[in-house]
Design a protein around this motif. Structure first.
Motif, PDB file in Angstrom:
ATOM      1  N   ASN A   1      44.156 -10.274  42.540  1.00 55.00           N
ATOM      2  CA  ASN A   1      43.833 -11.643  42.112  1.00 55.00           C
ATOM      3  C   ASN A   1      42.356 -11.880  41.839  1.00 55.00           C
ATOM      4  OD1 ASN A   1      46.593 -12.527  42.194  1.00 55.00           O
ATOM      5  ND2 ASN A   1      46.390 -12.545  44.425  1.00 55.00           N
TER       6      ASN A   1
ATOM      7  N   SER B   1      47.244 -11.543  32.810  1.00 62.00           N
ATOM      8  CA  SER B   1      46.456 -12.592  32.157  1.00 62.00           C
ATOM      9  C   SER B   1      47.181 -13.918  32.243  1.00 62.00           C
ATOM     10  CB  SER B   1      46.221 -12.245  30.686  1.00 62.00           C
ATOM     11  OG  SER B   1      45.467 -11.078  30.575  1.00 62.00           O
TER      12      SER B   1
ATOM     13  N   ARG C   1      39.248 -12.167  39.571  1.00 66.53           N
ATOM     14  CA  ARG C   1      39.131 -12.483  38.150  1.00 66.53           C
ATOM     15  C   ARG C   1      38.158 -11.515  37.485  1.00 66.53           C
ATOM     16  NH1 ARG C   1      36.088 -15.109  34.522  1.00 66.53           N
ATOM     17  NH2 ARG C   1      37.112 -16.336  32.909  1.00 66.53           N
TER      18      ARG C   1
ATOM     19  N   ARG D   1      42.904 -19.092  31.411  1.00 67.02           N
ATOM     20  CA  ARG D   1      42.281 -18.888  32.720  1.00 67.02           C
ATOM     21  C   ARG D   1      41.598 -17.541  32.848  1.00 67.02           C
ATOM     22  NH1 ARG D   1      45.464 -20.353  37.550  1.00 67.02           N
ATOM     23  NH2 ARG D   1      43.396 -20.206  38.429  1.00 67.02           N
TER      24      ARG D   1
ATOM     25  N   PHE E   1      43.196 -11.058  35.601  1.00 68.90           N
ATOM     26  CA  PHE E   1      43.079 -10.877  37.036  1.00 68.90           C
ATOM     27  C   PHE E   1      43.684  -9.536  37.446  1.00 68.90           C
ATOM     28  CE2 PHE E   1      43.332 -15.298  35.959  1.00 68.90           C
ATOM     29  CZ  PHE E   1      42.381 -15.924  36.755  1.00 68.90           C
TER      30      PHE E   1
END
Length: 123
Positions: free
Chosen positions: A32, A67, A34, A71, A74
């Motif tokens: 998780n 993806s 980014r 946002r 990750f």
């Protein structure tokens, strides 16, 4: 963090792919986390955004990253098993190729032992 060698014969997208995998295996990138955007990373590395995009597409295809629209990208939760399975598949293919080229199991074992020795790992 995402160092690449612009002089290498290895394509930049492959270098970036391998670097993300390496950082994930070493737990420097965790599930998780980014990743920088394609544009951010392309600017940081001084490469074409399409190159970074190709690496990200391959990472996503292989389940290493995911993806979320708007946002970013990750690190996947289940990438450890995927990375190991991909490595095992690549190793099997390389072993088959080595056998076809005439290497014996003893010669291949020596090569594997040498790799461990070079990395300071006792087997």
């Amino acid at each position: 963090m995402f160092d690449i060698d612009l002089q290498s014969r290895t394509p930049i997208y492959e270098q970036l792919y391998k670097r993300v995998v390496e950082l994930t295996v070493k737990k420097q990138l965790r599930p998780n986390d980014r990743l920088p955007s394609v544009r951010e990373l392309a600017k940081e590395l001084g490469v074409n955004p399409n190159t970074v995009s190709k690496a990200f597409q391959n990472l996503e295809r292989d389940g290493i990253i995911y993806s979320l629209a708007g946002r970013g990208s990750f690190i996947s939760n289940k990438n450890g098993d995927i990375i190991k399975q991909n490595a095992a598949d690549n190793f099997k293919a390389a072993a088959k190729e080595a056998m076809t080229a005439g290497l014996s199991s003893e010669e291949m074992t020596e090569i594997v032992n040498k790799v461990f020795q070079d990395r300071g790992i006792k087997n």
